[in-house]
Design a protein around this motif. Structure first.
Motif, PDB file in Angstrom:
ATOM      1  N   LEU A  43       0.831  -1.210   0.000  1.00  0.00           N
ATOM      2  CA  LEU A  43       0.000   0.000   0.000  1.00  0.00           C
ATOM      3  C   LEU A  43       0.860   1.253   0.000  1.00  0.00           C
ATOM      4  CD1 LEU A  43      -2.938  -1.007   2.368  1.00  0.00           C
ATOM      5  CD2 LEU A  43      -2.867  -1.032  -0.145  1.00  0.00           C
ATOM      6  N   ARG A  44       1.972   1.213   0.691  1.00  0.00           N
ATOM      7  CA  ARG A  44       2.872   2.367   0.693  1.00  0.00           C
ATOM      8  C   ARG A  44       3.454   2.574  -0.713  1.00  0.00           C
ATOM      9  NH1 ARG A  44       8.313   3.427   3.767  1.00  0.00           N
ATOM     10  NH2 ARG A  44       8.278   5.687   3.692  1.00  0.00           N
ATOM     11  N   ALA A  45       3.804   1.473  -1.377  1.00  0.00           N
ATOM     12  CA  ALA A  45       4.325   1.571  -2.747  1.00  0.00           C
ATOM     13  C   ALA A  45       3.296   2.227  -3.660  1.00  0.00           C
ATOM     14  CB  ALA A  45       4.694   0.181  -3.263  1.00  0.00           C
ATOM     15  N   LEU A  46       2.051   1.798  -3.542  1.00  0.00           N
ATOM     16  CA  LEU A  46       0.996   2.351  -4.390  1.00  0.00           C
ATOM     17  C   LEU A  46       0.691   3.802  -4.057  1.00  0.00           C
ATOM     18  CD1 LEU A  46      -1.382  -0.730  -4.512  1.00  0.00           C
ATOM     19  CD2 LEU A  46       0.166   0.083  -6.312  1.00  0.00           C
ATOM     20  N   LEU A  47       0.781   4.152  -2.793  1.00  0.00           N
ATOM     21  CA  LEU A  47       0.525   5.529  -2.372  1.00  0.00           C
ATOM     22  C   LEU A  47       1.624   6.475  -2.875  1.00  0.00           C
ATOM     23  CD1 LEU A  47      -1.211   7.476  -0.647  1.00  0.00           C
ATOM     24  CD2 LEU A  47       0.322   6.939   1.264  1.00  0.00           C
ATOM     25  N   LEU A  48       2.883   6.060  -2.721  1.00  0.00           N
ATOM     26  CA  LEU A  48       4.001   6.939  -3.049  1.00  0.00           C
ATOM     27  C   LEU A  48       4.425   6.885  -4.517  1.00  0.00           C
ATOM     28  CD1 LEU A  48       6.218   6.321   0.107  1.00  0.00           C
ATOM     29  CD2 LEU A  48       4.640   8.217  -0.334  1.00  0.00           C
ATOM     30  N   ASP A  49       4.243   5.746  -5.158  1.00  0.00           N
ATOM     31  CA  ASP A  49       4.731   5.564  -6.524  1.00  0.00           C
ATOM     32  C   ASP A  49       3.681   4.897  -7.403  1.00  0.00           C
ATOM     33  OD1 ASP A  49       7.486   6.540  -6.200  1.00  0.00           O
ATOM     34  OD2 ASP A  49       7.702   4.842  -4.830  1.00  0.00           O
ATOM     35  N   SER A  80       3.852   3.838 -11.152  1.00  0.00           N
ATOM     36  CA  SER A  80       4.713   2.724 -11.564  1.00  0.00           C
ATOM     37  C   SER A  80       3.988   1.390 -11.575  1.00  0.00           C
ATOM     38  CB  SER A  80       5.921   2.627 -10.627  1.00  0.00           C
ATOM     39  OG  SER A  80       6.729   3.772 -10.765  1.00  0.00           O
ATOM     40  N   PHE A  81       2.783   1.359 -11.073  1.00  0.00           N
ATOM     41  CA  PHE A  81       2.067   0.095 -10.917  1.00  0.00           C
ATOM     42  C   PHE A  81       0.710   0.170 -11.589  1.00  0.00           C
ATOM     43  CE2 PHE A  81       4.811   0.690  -7.200  1.00  0.00           C
ATOM     44  CZ  PHE A  81       5.635  -0.413  -7.349  1.00  0.00           C
ATOM     45  N   GLY A  82       0.222  -0.959 -12.066  1.00  0.00           N
ATOM     46  CA  GLY A  82      -1.068  -1.014 -12.743  1.00  0.00           C
ATOM     47  C   GLY A  82      -2.251  -1.042 -11.803  1.00  0.00           C
ATOM     48  N   THR A  83      -2.008  -1.322 -10.518  1.00  0.00           N
ATOM     49  CA  THR A  83      -3.077  -1.381  -9.522  1.00  0.00           C
ATOM     50  C   THR A  83      -3.144  -0.048  -8.787  1.00  0.00           C
ATOM     51  OG1 THR A  83      -2.616  -3.724  -9.181  1.00  0.00           O
ATOM     52  CG2 THR A  83      -3.894  -2.621  -7.473  1.00  0.00           C
ATOM     53  N   GLU A 102      -6.695   2.700  -4.243  1.00  0.00           N
ATOM     54  CA  GLU A 102      -8.074   2.498  -3.784  1.00  0.00           C
ATOM     55  C   GLU A 102      -8.459   1.026  -3.883  1.00  0.00           C
ATOM     56  OE1 GLU A 102      -7.296   4.615  -6.363  1.00  0.00           O
ATOM     57  OE2 GLU A 102      -7.220   6.457  -5.181  1.00  0.00           O
ATOM     58  N   GLN A 103      -8.144   0.415  -5.002  1.00  0.00           N
ATOM     59  CA  GLN A 103      -8.460  -0.999  -5.206  1.00  0.00           C
ATOM     60  C   GLN A 103      -7.713  -1.876  -4.200  1.00  0.00           C
ATOM     61  OE1 GLN A 103      -7.254  -2.472  -9.044  1.00  0.00           O
ATOM     62  NE2 GLN A 103      -7.957  -4.541  -8.632  1.00  0.00           N
ATOM     63  N   ALA A 104      -6.418  -1.655  -4.048  1.00  0.00           N
ATOM     64  CA  ALA A 104      -5.611  -2.500  -3.162  1.00  0.00           C
ATOM     65  C   ALA A 104      -5.980  -2.314  -1.695  1.00  0.00           C
ATOM     66  CB  ALA A 104      -4.129  -2.208  -3.366  1.00  0.00           C
ATOM     67  N   SER A 105      -6.276  -1.094  -1.290  1.00  0.00           N
ATOM     68  CA  SER A 105      -6.602  -0.860   0.121  1.00  0.00           C
ATOM     69  C   SER A 105      -7.980  -1.412   0.482  1.00  0.00           C
ATOM     70  CB  SER A 105      -6.493   0.621   0.479  1.00  0.00           C
ATOM     71  OG  SER A 105      -7.370   1.388  -0.308  1.00  0.00           O
ATOM     72  N   ALA A 106      -8.805  -1.691  -0.516  1.00  0.00           N
ATOM     73  CA  ALA A 106     -10.132  -2.265  -0.257  1.00  0.00           C
ATOM     74  C   ALA A 106     -10.086  -3.782  -0.021  1.00  0.00           C
ATOM     75  CB  ALA A 106     -11.072  -1.958  -1.422  1.00  0.00           C
ATOM     76  N   HIS A 107      -8.957  -4.411  -0.326  1.00  0.00           N
ATOM     77  CA  HIS A 107      -8.854  -5.857  -0.112  1.00  0.00           C
ATOM     78  C   HIS A 107      -8.971  -6.183   1.370  1.00  0.00           C
ATOM     79  CE1 HIS A 107      -7.883  -6.789  -4.219  1.00  0.00           C
ATOM     80  NE2 HIS A 107      -6.734  -6.150  -4.200  1.00  0.00           N
TER      81      HIS A 107
END
Length: 172
Positions: free
Chosen positions: A24-30, A33-36, A39-44
């Motif tokens: 989640l930190r990776a998705l928040l900060l970068d 760089s990612f396809g996900t 919002e989607q990942a934190s809802a898991h």
């Protein structure tokens, strides 16, 4: 040089919370760089992360390698067997900003490649955002070359290019 409390290791089932925080930190900060999306990942739900850690902690078809420092995952890489079975995909390489420029991405890549070869992999592929110049430079240092493939178009307009590498002689 690594801190005494820092180690690179395969994810364990009990690491699911550290894995979730790292991802989640990776998705928040970068996120670009990612396809996900974050919002989607934190809802898991928790069971998703528990399953992810458990499934990647064993077997020869997938793994997640973590760099753990003071009980927190500060870097990660995910690897998964593709088709044909000697091909592996590399996903989700990320290093926390305060840990960058210390060789962690290189250690993760080298360990991931060693793991792939140890379980019968002879080729690896990945997709990287065309504009992610530091990541592309890292992969280039490891011998990854453009494959001519582009990933499916992303909603955010980011173009991802395919890179590939021969890891070992093909299986006989």
């Amino acid at each position: 040089m690594t801190d005494e409390s820092e180690m690179l290791r395969r994810v364990r089932p009990l690491d699911w919370q550290a894995l979730r925080r790292c991802r989640l930190r990776a998705l928040l900060l970068d996120g670009a760089s990612f396809g996900t999306g974050i919002e989607q990942a934190s809802a898991h739900p928790d069971r998703y992360w528990q399953h992810l850690a458990r499934e990647h902690s064993q077997g020869i078809d997938r793994t997640i390698l973590l760099v753990v420092r003071s009980h927190a995952a500060v870097a990660m890489i995910r690897v998964q067997r593709e088709t044909p079975p000697d091909l592996f995909g590399i996903y989700s390489l990320w290093v926390a900003p305060q840990q960058r420029r210390r060789g962690l991405a290189e250690r993760l890549m080298a360990s991931a490649e060693q793991w792939m070869v140890s379980v019968g992999g002879s080729r690896a592929e990945l997709f990287v955002a065309e504009s992610a110049h530091p990541a592309r430079a890292l992969y280039g240092r490891f011998g990854y070359l453009p494959s001519g493939r582009l990933d499916d178009p992303r909603d955010d307009g980011v173009v991802e290019i395919g890179l590939e590498k021969q890891l070992a002689p093909p299986p006989m």
